[in-house]
Design an enzyme around this catalytic site. Structure first.
Site, PDB file in Angstrom:
ATOM      1  NE  ARG A 179       7.439   3.400   6.899  1.00 15.89           N
ATOM      2  CZ  ARG A 179       6.912   4.385   8.007  1.00 15.89           C
ATOM      3  NH1 ARG A 179       7.389   5.087   7.489  1.00 15.89           N
ATOM      4  NH2 ARG A 179       6.186   3.892   9.251  1.00 15.89           N
TER       5      ARG A 179
HETATM    6  C1  LIG Z   1      -0.179  12.130   5.718  1.00 14.85           C
HETATM    7  C2  LIG Z   1       0.747  10.670   5.418  1.00 14.85           C
HETATM    8  C3  LIG Z   1       1.281   9.910   6.310  1.00 14.85           C
HETATM    9  C4  LIG Z   1       1.392   8.542   6.075  1.00 14.85           C
HETATM   10  N1  LIG Z   1       1.779   7.614   6.912  1.00 14.85           N
HETATM   11  C5  LIG Z   1       2.776   6.692   6.697  1.00 14.85           C
HETATM   12  C6  LIG Z   1       2.913   5.299   7.058  1.00 14.85           C
HETATM   13  O1  LIG Z   1       2.350   5.243   8.724  1.00 14.85           O
HETATM   14  N2  LIG Z   1       3.060   4.443   6.917  1.00 14.85           N
HETATM   15  C7  LIG Z   1       3.884   4.220   5.754  1.00 14.85           C
HETATM   16  O2  LIG Z   1       5.034   3.112   5.365  1.00 14.85           O
HETATM   17  N3  LIG Z   1       4.621   5.091   5.309  1.00 14.85           N
HETATM   18  C8  LIG Z   1       3.056   6.415   5.481  1.00 14.85           C
HETATM   19  N4  LIG Z   1       3.490   7.822   4.326  1.00 14.85           N
HETATM   20  C9  LIG Z   1       3.985   7.270   3.553  1.00 14.85           C
HETATM   21  C10 LIG Z   1       3.333   6.525   1.745  1.00 14.85           C
HETATM   22  O3  LIG Z   1       2.575   7.054   1.889  1.00 14.85           O
HETATM   23  C11 LIG Z   1       3.959   5.168   1.933  1.00 14.85           C
HETATM   24  O4  LIG Z   1       4.993   5.126   1.411  1.00 14.85           O
HETATM   25  C12 LIG Z   1       2.730   5.487   0.099  1.00 14.85           C
HETATM   26  O5  LIG Z   1       2.786   3.455   0.591  1.00 14.85           O
HETATM   27  C13 LIG Z   1       3.471   5.350  -0.467  1.00 14.85           C
HETATM   28  O6  LIG Z   1       2.359   5.402  -2.057  1.00 14.85           O
HETATM   29  P1  LIG Z   1       2.357   6.736  -3.309  1.00 14.85           P
HETATM   30  O7  LIG Z   1       0.930   5.599  -3.993  1.00 14.85           O
HETATM   31  O8  LIG Z   1       1.376   8.019  -2.979  1.00 14.85           O
HETATM   32  O9  LIG Z   1       3.568   6.007  -4.234  1.00 14.85           O
HETATM   33  P2  LIG Z   1       4.341   7.125  -4.689  1.00 14.85           P
HETATM   34  O10 LIG Z   1       4.706   8.186  -3.562  1.00 14.85           O
HETATM   35  O11 LIG Z   1       3.419   7.680  -6.045  1.00 14.85           O
HETATM   36  O12 LIG Z   1       5.673   6.497  -4.939  1.00 14.85           O
HETATM   37  C14 LIG Z   1       6.645   6.533  -3.997  1.00 14.85           C
HETATM   38  C15 LIG Z   1       7.650   5.339  -4.977  1.00 14.85           C
HETATM   39  O13 LIG Z   1       6.680   3.799  -5.074  1.00 14.85           O
HETATM   40  C16 LIG Z   1       6.816   3.984  -6.435  1.00 14.85           C
HETATM   41  N5  LIG Z   1       5.701   3.308  -6.750  1.00 14.85           N
HETATM   42  C17 LIG Z   1       4.630   3.123  -6.685  1.00 14.85           C
HETATM   43  N6  LIG Z   1       3.767   2.861  -7.353  1.00 14.85           N
HETATM   44  C18 LIG Z   1       4.214   1.857  -7.832  1.00 14.85           C
HETATM   45  C19 LIG Z   1       4.100   0.676  -8.482  1.00 14.85           C
HETATM   46  N7  LIG Z   1       3.089   0.211  -8.775  1.00 14.85           N
HETATM   47  N8  LIG Z   1       4.582  -0.298  -8.898  1.00 14.85           N
HETATM   48  C20 LIG Z   1       6.371   0.219  -8.807  1.00 14.85           C
HETATM   49  N9  LIG Z   1       6.450   0.709  -8.012  1.00 14.85           N
HETATM   50  C21 LIG Z   1       5.378   1.855  -7.776  1.00 14.85           C
HETATM   51  C22 LIG Z   1       7.237   4.814  -7.343  1.00 14.85           C
HETATM   52  O14 LIG Z   1       7.763   5.164  -8.489  1.00 14.85           O
HETATM   53  C23 LIG Z   1       8.018   5.220  -6.239  1.00 14.85           C
HETATM   54  O15 LIG Z   1       9.523   5.522  -6.567  1.00 14.85           O
HETATM   55  C24 LIG Z   1       2.521   8.803   5.026  1.00 14.85           C
HETATM   56  C25 LIG Z   1       2.599  10.105   3.654  1.00 14.85           C
HETATM   57  C26 LIG Z   1       1.867  10.709   4.477  1.00 14.85           C
HETATM   58  C27 LIG Z   1       1.746  11.828   3.220  1.00 14.85           C
END
Ligand SMILES: Cc1cc2nc3c(=O)[nH]c(=O)nc-3n(C[C@H](O)[C@H](O)[C@H](O)COP(=O)(O)OP(=O)(O)OC[C@H]3O[C@@H](n4cnc5c(N)ncnc54)[C@H](O)[C@@H]3O)c2cc1C
Length: 292
Positions: free
Chosen positions: A170
């Site tokens: 992570r």
């Molecule tokens: C229901 C649910 C289930 C989940 N299951 C899992 C799982 O099984 N495994 C897992 O690992 N995670 C899981 N997660 C966590 C989450 O979905 C992941 O961490 C996801 O990859 C985050 O992506 P995001 O676009 O929503 O990022 P955001 O929440 O928008 O941002 C998170 C971070 O990433 C950075 N970021 C986003 N896009 C970029 C970009 N293009 N360039 C640089 N930095 C960027 C942001 O600045 C921030 O620091 C889950 C979350 C939920 C709500």
């Protein structure tokens, strides 16, 4: 006169951030931009650098807890088509940072690329998933990544090769402002078999996720050998509640927020759970969600 002269069509002022994150919490961003081209994105970044305005990059907002006060700077959201592309290569994919992870997974499965099916059901974007090295079922983003093109806070575009990037549980070394694109390479497999596996994994993911698709977030990293959810349960905190916030009954590592819940209460609840697990079980939980 706007301080983002010439970019007013993509920059909004005092944009509420609650509709842009899955917990649907948090105050407004002073500035909020949805650029439609790389030139516009660079223009915003350079202007913020010149005026010393802080910048944050928001993906789908599935892994952020935004403060009630919001963010007193610029939030950039890569929602346009330019930042959502997926290109199929001979042995892999090239994806833009704003592309939905679901699109990445389904394209890989259709093309007979094995690995990404493990991530089925994880919400978010490819950029967010790479930044935090999203993982599930033994697969993680980093293991397939060949290179990434990033934009720095000073507006420079740099290409990072696999040897220049590190991925851990992570977490990743990709800390530049924007992951613009990334290329991935995969082993080949039968698309029919991959589809069957993906469907099975999807059912299993659904059965361990909250019934409410929105209003939730994943709280703690699994500390190794045991899940954070089981530690929370063993510490007797499954029913924990704080005002309009509660833990999910099925998987207590998910926080569920009702309308009007405050980020301040969420942070207090997260800290109380952390302290209680430490006190009762002697295990230090690490917060997985980013607090803005
Ligand atoms: C229901 C649910 C289930 C989940 N299951 C899992 C799982 O099984 N495994 C897992 O690992 N995670 C899981 N997660 C966590 C989450 O979905 C992941 O961490 C996801 O990859 C985050 O992506 P995001 O676009 O929503 O990022 P955001 O929440 O928008 O941002 C998170 C971070 O990433 C950075 N970021 C986003 N896009 C970029 C970009 N293009 N360039 C640089 N930095 C960027 C942001 O600045 C921030 O620091 C889950 C979350 C939920 C709500």
């Amino acid at each position: 006169m706007s301080i983002f002269e010439g970019l007013q069509h993509i920059v909004r002022v005092d944009e509420p951030l609650a509709p842009h994150n899955t917990l649907q919490m948090g105050g407004p961003a002073k500035y909020f931009a949805e650029p439609t081209t790389i030139e516009e994105l660079r223009g915003i970044v350079l202007e913020c650098d010149r005026q010393q305005i802080g910048i944050r990059l928001l993906g789908s907002g599935t892994n952020v807890l935004i403060s009630d006060e919001g963010y007193d700077g610029m939030v950039i959201h890569l929602s346009s088509a330019e930042f959502s592309k997926v290109v199929v290569l001979q042995n892999g994919l090239c994806c833009s940072g704003g592309c939905k992870l679901a699109h990445f997974v389904s394209t890989a499965v259709r093309e007979g690329f094995s690995g990404p099916e493990n991530l089925v059901g994880i919400p978010g974007t490819v950029g967010g998933a790479l930044h935090g090295n999203a993982s599930a079922n033994g697969g993680d983003m980093g293991q397939w990544t060949l290179s990434a093109e990033v934009l720095t806070r000073s507006g420079e575009i740099i290409k990072r090769s696999a040897s220049e990037m590190n991925f851990g549980y992570r977490q990743s070394s990709l800390s530049e402002l924007v992951i613009l694109t990334a290329t991935f390479s995969f082993e080949s497999a039968d698309p029919v078999e991959l589809t069957k596996r993906m469907q099975k994994l999807w059912i299993s993911k659904k059965s361990s996720s909250p019934d409410i698709a929105s209003h939730c977030a994943f709280l703690f990293k699994d500390p190794g050998g045991v899940t954070a959810a089981s530690l929370i349960e063993d510490a007797g905190l499954k029913q924990a509640q704080n005002g309009l916030l509660r833990l999910d009954r099925k998987n207590p590592n998910y926080l569920i927020a009702s309308d009007g819940a405050s980020s301040h209460d969420a942070v207090s609840m997260i800290n109380e759970i952390k302290e209680s697990v430490m006190k009762k079980l002697g295990v230090e939980l690490e917060i997985g969600i980013e607090i803005w």
